[in-house]
Design a protein around this motif. Structure first.
Motif, mmCIF file in Angstrom:
data_model
loop_
_atom_site.group_PDB
_atom_site.id
_atom_site.type_symbol
_atom_site.label_atom_id
_atom_site.label_comp_id
_atom_site.label_asym_id
_atom_site.label_seq_id
_atom_site.Cartn_x
_atom_site.Cartn_y
_atom_site.Cartn_z
ATOM 1 N N ASP A 230 38.416 14.817 -25.321
ATOM 2 C CA ASP A 230 39.647 14.065 -25.586
ATOM 3 C C ASP A 230 40.616 14.318 -24.432
ATOM 4 O O ASP A 230 40.872 15.466 -24.050
ATOM 5 C CB ASP A 230 40.283 14.529 -26.905
ATOM 6 C CG ASP A 230 39.509 14.035 -28.112
ATOM 7 O OD1 ASP A 230 38.546 13.255 -27.913
ATOM 8 O OD2 ASP A 230 39.853 14.433 -29.238
ATOM 9 N N THR B 82 43.585 2.857 -26.046
ATOM 10 C CA THR B 82 42.921 3.936 -26.783
ATOM 11 C C THR B 82 41.889 3.363 -27.741
ATOM 12 O O THR B 82 41.986 2.191 -28.139
ATOM 13 C CB THR B 82 43.928 4.791 -27.575
ATOM 14 O OG1 THR B 82 44.487 3.967 -28.614
ATOM 15 C CG2 THR B 82 45.042 5.290 -26.677
ATOM 16 N N THR B 83 40.935 4.186 -28.105
ATOM 17 C CA THR B 83 39.922 3.736 -29.062
ATOM 18 C C THR B 83 40.474 3.701 -30.478
ATOM 19 O O THR B 83 39.988 2.975 -31.339
ATOM 20 C CB THR B 83 38.678 4.644 -29.024
ATOM 21 O OG1 THR B 83 39.084 5.988 -29.290
ATOM 22 C CG2 THR B 83 38.010 4.589 -27.670
ATOM 23 N N GLN B 84 41.556 4.486 -30.754
ATOM 24 C CA GLN B 84 42.137 4.525 -32.092
ATOM 25 C C GLN B 84 43.176 3.436 -32.281
ATOM 26 O O GLN B 84 43.503 3.082 -33.391
ATOM 27 C CB GLN B 84 42.819 5.881 -32.349
ATOM 28 C CG GLN B 84 41.851 7.039 -32.334
ATOM 29 C CD GLN B 84 41.849 7.722 -30.973
ATOM 30 O OE1 GLN B 84 42.251 7.133 -29.969
ATOM 31 N NE2 GLN B 84 41.387 8.946 -30.943
ATOM 32 N N ASP C 209 35.869 6.244 -22.510
ATOM 33 C CA ASP C 209 35.439 7.125 -23.595
ATOM 34 C C ASP C 209 33.940 7.390 -23.570
ATOM 35 O O ASP C 209 33.459 8.365 -24.163
ATOM 36 C CB ASP C 209 35.866 6.544 -24.949
ATOM 37 C CG ASP C 209 35.426 5.102 -25.141
ATOM 38 O OD1 ASP C 209 35.389 4.357 -24.136
ATOM 39 O OD2 ASP C 209 35.148 4.703 -26.284
ATOM 40 N N GLN D 82 47.688 5.548 -34.124
ATOM 41 C CA GLN D 82 47.377 6.971 -34.119
ATOM 42 C C GLN D 82 48.521 7.784 -33.592
ATOM 43 O O GLN D 82 49.241 7.367 -32.736
ATOM 44 C CB GLN D 82 46.121 7.207 -33.268
ATOM 45 C CG GLN D 82 44.892 6.492 -33.802
ATOM 46 C CD GLN D 82 44.507 6.947 -35.183
ATOM 47 O OE1 GLN D 82 44.388 8.130 -35.441
ATOM 48 N NE2 GLN D 82 44.345 6.031 -36.107
ATOM 49 N N ALA E 136 46.126 15.057 -27.530
ATOM 50 C CA ALA E 136 44.893 14.604 -26.881
ATOM 51 C C ALA E 136 44.414 13.301 -27.519
ATOM 52 O O ALA E 136 44.552 13.087 -28.729
ATOM 53 C CB ALA E 136 43.817 15.675 -26.984
ATOM 54 N N THR E 137 43.851 12.416 -26.690
ATOM 55 C CA THR E 137 43.461 11.104 -27.203
ATOM 56 C C THR E 137 42.201 10.614 -26.508
ATOM 57 O O THR E 137 41.845 11.080 -25.412
ATOM 58 C CB THR E 137 44.601 10.083 -26.995
ATOM 59 O OG1 THR E 137 44.274 8.863 -27.632
ATOM 60 C CG2 THR E 137 44.847 9.833 -25.515
ATOM 61 N N LYS E 138 41.515 9.680 -27.145
ATOM 62 C CA LYS E 138 40.351 9.024 -26.548
ATOM 63 C C LYS E 138 40.815 7.713 -25.924
ATOM 64 O O LYS E 138 41.443 6.891 -26.595
ATOM 65 C CB LYS E 138 39.267 8.765 -27.599
ATOM 66 C CG LYS E 138 38.598 10.033 -28.126
ATOM 67 C CD LYS E 138 37.416 9.693 -29.018
ATOM 68 C CE LYS E 138 36.739 10.961 -29.540
ATOM 69 N NZ LYS E 138 36.156 11.755 -28.434
ATOM 70 N N GLU F 104 42.016 17.899 -18.953
ATOM 71 C CA GLU F 104 42.070 18.598 -20.236
ATOM 72 C C GLU F 104 42.583 20.019 -19.997
ATOM 73 O O GLU F 104 42.959 20.404 -18.896
ATOM 74 C CB GLU F 104 40.674 18.637 -20.877
ATOM 75 C CG GLU F 104 39.645 19.381 -20.052
ATOM 76 C CD GLU F 104 38.316 19.565 -20.777
ATOM 77 O OE1 GLU F 104 38.294 19.459 -22.010
ATOM 78 O OE2 GLU F 104 37.312 19.830 -20.095
ATOM 79 N N GLU G 141 43.869 14.765 -22.202
ATOM 80 C CA GLU G 141 45.226 15.265 -22.371
ATOM 81 C C GLU G 141 46.147 14.845 -21.221
ATOM 82 O O GLU G 141 47.370 14.844 -21.374
ATOM 83 C CB GLU G 141 45.215 16.792 -22.499
ATOM 84 C CG GLU G 141 44.497 17.278 -23.754
ATOM 85 C CD GLU G 141 44.486 18.782 -23.866
ATOM 86 O OE1 GLU G 141 45.334 19.341 -24.602
ATOM 87 O OE2 GLU G 141 43.626 19.407 -23.208
#
Length: 477
Positions: free
Chosen positions: A446, A471-473, A440, A477, A380-382, A409, A448
């Motif tokens: 998060d 992605t925000t990361q 986001d 990540q 799962a990711t933002k 999700e 999926e």
């Protein structure tokens, strides 16, 4: 082994009659023999026979010692380099950038190229790269003069271990006289491109243990901003897939990325066939022999040719890469994922091609209401931004005429693999495209899954040209 030796004798007889068939057969044979060499199955006498067959006869005994080392294609070549500036640091970096340069009759762009590499890298990025310049001209006075200029302009990078300047002495080079004139090239051009192959071979050989990856550049390019960050995103997106060479420019030897572990093989390969053909052709053969059939080229290009005059005779060279972009920070992250669709796929234009940064796409036959294309993330990711483009310039009707973009999700296992059980619609496609910002902020969970749903049947086929996710990361990540 007797049969092998008889085969080699026959190949020697025919080598003058047909250069290209001989080259193809020899490459295949050498690759086969290499398996035995690496496992210790070839005796010393057999290795000697192999060397005698695979090497073009040399005109001077002073060059022979270099080629006697070419018995195991995975080992480095025994060359004693001159360190003109800097020394390697003990810690491996992420990326080595290799440049080979010779004296030009008109113009010199090396200093501008080095400046572009450093100027377009952040402080954090500079910690992960080392630039190696091979001054490959036999005019030592020119080399010394240029080293003085490089040291004056980039002294702090040399001290920090980010810049090395080396020179492979002339005595290590094979003969550059009496070379085969393949493709009816004039003698001076054959000599130029043959020496260039050896220049690159010695550069690759030196760089083998400096980093995890190696980037080949020419000495007359400029770089896009934060090219290393963009490059790392692409490498991360290819995790788990096999590749030999990734291309970040469509021109010449510019922007070709390799695993450093492959550099010894490539160096030996260029040396063995140094007089057969230009370096860029040999790179394609090498890639194919290691089972990467097709080019893997990414857009936008991260490097641009800026030289106006060629290093060969100072001829005009106005080639430009029209896919180059100065700002590379907007390259998507596209986290690792599994891809599924129930749309009837046309030939080999499979679902994965829409999700890749490579210049290719998904192509399916006319979709019906309820058909889908879904991305299921490995974790799962933002997501901050989603951009999807359908259709191409030459097939402008093969777009998604009616469709919705959803995120999901609550993964569950099904007969067709993992799927999300709950979805929220982010928006509708307009003119075949959709772009959603601040995802986001709109979605509290998060994500999926990302799903494209066909909301009305269409008679036209569907091309999904690109799916881009940020992605925000970030890619790490």
């Amino acid at each position: 082994m007797r049969l092998v030796l008889k085969y080699l004798d026959k190949m020697r007889c025919f080598r003058k009659r047909s250069t290209i068939p001989f080259l193809v057969a020899l490459i295949t044979f050498l690759l086969f023999i290499n398996l035995y060499i690496e496992d210790g199955y070839v005796l010393e006498e057999d290795k000697r026979q192999l060397r005698e067959t695979s090497m073009h006869p040399l005109n001077s005994e002073r060059y022979v010692h270099t080629f006697k080392e070419i018995t195991n294609f995975s080992g480095t070549i025994n060359v004693t380099y001159r360190y003109l500036a800097g020394t390697p640091l003990p810690r491996k970096k992420y990326l080595t950038i290799g440049l080979s340069s010779v004296k030009r009759k008109r113009g010199n762009y090396l200093l501008e190229t080095i400046k572009s590499i450093f100027d377009q890298s952040s402080y954090e990025e500079l910690k992960e790269i080392v630039v190696v310049v091979h001054l490959a001209d036999f005019d030592l006075a020119w080399c010394e003069s240029l080293v003085h200029e490089i040291s004056r302009k980039f002294g702090h990078h040399i001290i920090a271990g980010r810049l090395l300047v080396i020179h492979a002495p002339e005595e290590y080079y094979p003969s550059l006289d009496g070379l085969k004139r393949n493709y009816n090239d004039p003698e001076d051009r054959v000599r130029f491109r043959s020496k260039q192959n050896v220049d690159y071979a010695f550069l690759l050989n030196f760089c083998t243990n400096l980093s995890d990856f190696y980037m080949m550049l020419e000495d007359d390019v400029r770089c896009s901003g934060n090219f290393l960050t963009a490059l790392k995103k692409v490498v991360a997106s290819r995790e788990g897939s096999y590749w030999v060479m990734l291309e970040f420019s469509k021109l010449g030897y510019i922007g070709k990325l390799y695993h450093s572990r492959d550099l010894p093989r490539l160096a030996h390969f260029l040396l063995m066939f140094y007089q057969e053909m230009p370096c860029d052709w040999l790179l394609i053969h090498f890639r194919g022999l290691l089972a990467q059939k097709d080019a893997i080229r990414f857009k936008p290009s991260l490097f641009q040719h800026m030289g106006y005059y060629s290093s060969y005779k100072g001829a005009e060279n106005k080639l430009k890469d029209d896919d180059f972009e100065e700002d590379s920070l907007d390259i998507p992250d596209n986290p690792p994922a599994s891809l599924y669709t129930n749309i009837n796929v046309f030939e080999s234009y499979d679902a994965a091609k829409a999700y890749s940064s490579v210049d290719e796409y998904f192509w399916g036959k006319a979709p019906s209401t309820g058909d889908f294309y879904v991305i299921v993330f490995n974790k799962a990711t933002k997501i901050s931004k989603i951009k999807i483009i359908t259709g191409t310039d030459d097939r402008q009707n093969d777009i998604l005429h009616h469709g919705a973009l959803e995120v999901g999700e609550k993964l569950v296992g099904t007969k067709k693999g993992r799927q999300c059980s709950s979805y929220i619609t982010l928006g509708e496609f307009k003119n075949g495209n959709i772009e959603v910002h601040d995802v986001d902020h709109k979605i509290v969970f998060d994500i999926e899954c990302v799903r494209i749903v066909v909301t009305a049947s269409q008679k036209e086929w569907l091309i999904i040209r690109s799916i881009s996710l940020w992605t925000t990361q970030g890619a790490s990540q």
